[in-house]
Motif scaffolding. Structure first.
Motif, PDB file in Angstrom:
ATOM      1  N   THR A  33       0.816  -1.218   0.000  1.00  0.00           N
ATOM      2  CA  THR A  33       0.000   0.000   0.000  1.00  0.00           C
ATOM      3  C   THR A  33       0.848   1.266   0.000  1.00  0.00           C
ATOM      4  O   THR A  33       0.418   2.302  -0.515  1.00  0.00           O
ATOM      5  CB  THR A  33      -0.936   0.020   1.221  1.00  0.00           C
ATOM      6  OG1 THR A  33      -0.162  -0.177   2.409  1.00  0.00           O
ATOM      7  CG2 THR A  33      -1.970  -1.072   1.125  1.00  0.00           C
TER       8      THR A  33
ATOM      9  N   THR B  72      -7.257  -2.815  -4.104  1.00  0.00           N
ATOM     10  CA  THR B  72      -6.390  -2.791  -2.934  1.00  0.00           C
ATOM     11  C   THR B  72      -5.097  -3.516  -3.253  1.00  0.00           C
ATOM     12  O   THR B  72      -5.060  -4.389  -4.120  1.00  0.00           O
ATOM     13  CB  THR B  72      -7.067  -3.470  -1.730  1.00  0.00           C
ATOM     14  OG1 THR B  72      -6.155  -3.507  -0.632  1.00  0.00           O
ATOM     15  CG2 THR B  72      -7.491  -4.889  -2.073  1.00  0.00           C
TER      16      THR B  72
ATOM     17  N   GLY C 227      -3.028  -4.333  -0.371  1.00  0.00           N
ATOM     18  CA  GLY C 227      -2.562  -4.645   0.974  1.00  0.00           C
ATOM     19  C   GLY C 227      -2.370  -6.118   1.232  1.00  0.00           C
ATOM     20  O   GLY C 227      -1.822  -6.499   2.272  1.00  0.00           O
TER      21      GLY C 227
ATOM     22  N   GLY D 218      -5.008   0.662   1.323  1.00  0.00           N
ATOM     23  CA  GLY D 218      -5.069  -0.777   1.551  1.00  0.00           C
ATOM     24  C   GLY D 218      -6.344  -1.270   2.190  1.00  0.00           C
ATOM     25  O   GLY D 218      -6.539  -2.479   2.315  1.00  0.00           O
TER      26      GLY D 218
END
Length: 665
Positions: free
Chosen positions: A368, A438, A440, A521
């Motif tokens: 992230t 995302t 993450g 994230g």
């Protein structure tokens, strides 16, 4: 034993295969009607099975097959006293996935005087025989296999003929007959064969050999194989195509000093250049040609990266400490990978590349804070190279419902661009992987492209010194993490808890658009064009009778002065369906700036369920409806909660808590 994959694509009647199968058929019979077939002359060594195995004949079941599938049948025979019976197992049969094996002779036979393998066959039900053929003795060293796939069988005895691709080469053949079939139904069935033999029919004419016209690439010192060789015959006026091994053909290279071809169709790549491979079947030229482009491997190494180590998450590079990677070629991919050294520098070499899976599933990567993916690439063919990133989501598992992925393609005209036969430095902005949402929980990096051979080095994520500023219309940080105990929560949407099933976050009847977006994230729901949004749990209503509050974090870029935001809960009642009355009940709460509604900040809604006074019950909650004057709203941490045990006796109060970003709840 050599394992053969027996399940093949089905070809149904009426399609392109219908004429082929009809041509393969010589005649049909009911009982012992022989009027449609002239008496056959059986030269020595022609017999495979009449009423028993032919001289010196043995049967060897294929690996993975039902080993006891073959038996001698005494009742369902075409002629004489016995036939062969294969019991094809049901797909669920633990004794084997298919029926099949090879009939071979202890002493090699001279088949050069025949032009076909013939047999009578029927099935206990209409079925498609996956494979029938010759030339496979199940030893793994067979030189002249030939086969026909997807042969339609009926419940009547029918005679079939498999043309021999080039009889003159079959002077010492041990592999005489092979059969393989997997059930196309949920149950098994029986196949019957009788009068299996070699014949010279004289009606198999006009052989037209074919090799696929295609272009392949490789490196000096490597080996390629001519594949897909076939022979088309005229059988009783209709074309029949037989898959024939390359060994039946005689190959010629236009430039043997570049690429030389062996009798079995294997091609040795001698030096850089281009060669064209053509073929003959006996004295008949084969249609098609194989173009071979040969390159040298890289003679240099990519530049040493200069990004500071503290700004890097490295998968593979001598310049940094690498994180753990589970595999550089996953079990499910189609590629070979090797560690090779170029001028003292280790690199990854991928060959036979269709697609390769690089996995770090046991230790997911949180990228992230990174802004780019760096890859150094060397390829023979720069027309197309693809890189895909896959994020497994907060549950860290593939297929959990929150997986995200995105693939980008680079080539000569892309930015960055790539060129053939040189090292290409790719610094790919992670924002370009727009569908990822995302990053993450990154778990996979998947590569593919036009070149079957590529070299990779210095694969790492990195961040620039001045990352792009966030969009001022989006939350710069995620909503604060909730701290309610999981045992006191029924979650609809939150990374902090396990969510119940939600049918939809934007019902067909609503007026809103919704998408999942990543904020540092953390995944949130972003509603745009919001008039009213219907969130439904109708397939499995929710019992919130043990809960005291509904909580949700919202963020909006819109002006909230004078605006309203509304939250409605709908209970479908004991019958669990919406009927416009009866036991349905609902209530809507309206929030304004005076209640804490604000612009550009995460606002925590913590609404006592007792405030939803029109809600007669909450044992069968089926809908959550959001509406109001705000066009764009981000939503996170939507759940029902109850106070912790020590606070359970406290009187619930109506509150709309607005927490500044970064403060703990």
């Amino acid at each position: 034993m050599v394992k053969m994959v027996a399940r093949t694509a089905r070809r149904r009647g009426g399609g392109p295969g219908a004429a082929v199968l009809a041509a393969f058929t010589i005649g049909t019979a009911c009982g012992r009607d022989l009027t449609s077939l002239d008496p056959a002359t059986f030269p020595p060594e022609a017999e495979i099975f009449y009423d028993d195995f032919g001289p010196g004949l043995h049967y060897s079941a294929f690996g993975g097959s039902k080993v006891d599938a073959l038996d001698i049948e005494r009742d369902e025979v075409y002629r004489g006293t016995a036939a062969l019976r294969f019991t094809v197992p049901a797909p669920s049969d633990p004794s084997g996935g298919f029926a099949g094996g090879a009939f071979f002779s202890e002493v090699a036979r001279d088949l050069s005087g025949f032009d076909a393998l013939t047999f009578w066959a029927r099935a206990s039900t209409a079925a498609t025989l996956d494979r029938v053929g010759i030339g496979n003795d199940n030893s793994g060293t067979s030189r002249f296999p030939a086969k026909f796939d997807n042969l339609s069988l009926s419940t009547r005895w029918t005679k079939y003929a498999l043309p021999l691709p080039l009889p003159s080469v079959l002077t010492e053949e041990r592999g005489l007959f092979l059969v393989a079939d997997a059930s196309e139904y949920e149950v098994g069935y029986d196949l019957y064969f009788d009068d299996v033999q070699f014949e010279r029919l004289g009606t198999i004419i006009n052989p037209r050999p074919v090799i696929p016209s295609r272009t392949v690439s490789g490196e000096v010192g490597g080996t390629l194989t001519v594949g897909g060789t076939q022979v088309i015959f005229d059988v009783n006026g209709t074309d029949v195509t037989v898959d024939a091994a390359p060994s039946y053909f005689t190959f010629t290279s236009s430039n043997p000093t570049v690429a030389s071809v062996m009798p079995d169709g294997s091609i040795s790549l001698v030096r850089p250049g281009t060669a064209t491979i053509t073929a003959m079947l006996g004295s008949t030229p084969a249609a098609g040609a194989l173009t071979v482009n040969i390159d040298s491997p890289p003679s240099d190494v990519p530049p040493v990266p200069t990004v500071p180590a503290e700004d890097v998450i490295s998968l593979f590079s001598d310049a940094y400490d690498d994180v753990h990677v589970d595999t550089w070629s996953a079990e499910w991919d189609q590629a070979d990978v090797a560690d090779v050294v170029l001028a003292g520098n280790p690199v990854k070499k991928y060959s036979n590349l269709a697609f390769a899976g690089i996995e770090f599933t046991s230790s997911l990567i949180d990228a992230t804070s990174m802004t780019h993916l760096h890859v150094d690439l060397w390829t023979n063919d720069a027309s197309d190279f693809r890189i895909k990133l896959v994020d497994f989501g907060a549950d860290g598992a593939f297929g959990g419902g929150d997986d995200r992925e995105h693939e980008i393609t680079v080539g000569p005209g892309s930015t960055p661009s790539i060129a053939p036969r040189s090292w290409n430095t790719l610094d790919l902005p992670l924002d370009a992987f727009g569908g990822l949402g995302t990053r993450g929980h990154l778990a996979q990096l998947i590569i593919s492209g036009a070149s079957p051979t590529v070299y990779l080095d210095n694969i790492f994520f990195f961040r620039t010194e001045t990352p792009d500023p966030p969009d001022p219309t989006d939350p710069p940080e995620p909503a604060p993490s909730p701290t309610d105990a999981a045992a006191d929560v029924i979650s609809l949407f939150s990374d902090a808890y396990t969510d119940v099933a939600v049918d939809t976050w934007s019902a067909e009847w609503d007026a809103a658009d919704v998408e999942d977006v990543a904020i540092a994230g953390n995944v949130a729901k972003k509603y745009t064009n919001l008039v009213f949004a219907g969130i439904e749990l109708t397939s499995q209503t929710l019992d919130a009778s043990g809960m005291s509050h509904f909580r949700m974090d919202i963020w909006t870029p819109n002006e909230t002065a004078g605006a309203a935001f509304k939250v409605k809960l709908v209970d479908f009642g004991a019958n669990g369906i919406y009927d416009g009355g009866g036991d349905d009940s609902e209530h809507e709460v309206t929030l304004r700036a005076a209640d804490g509604l604000a612009t550009g900040e995460w606002v925590r809604l913590d609404l006592p369920l007792s405030d939803f006074t029109g809600l007669a019950a909450r044992e069968h909650l089926a809908q959550l409806i959001l509406s109001g004057d705000l066009n764009t709203v981000y939503v996170d941490n939507a759940y029902f909660r109850r106070p912790a045990a020590e606070a359970a006796r406290a009187r619930p109060t109506r509150s709309i808590n607005r927490d500044p970003i970064g403060e703990k709840p």
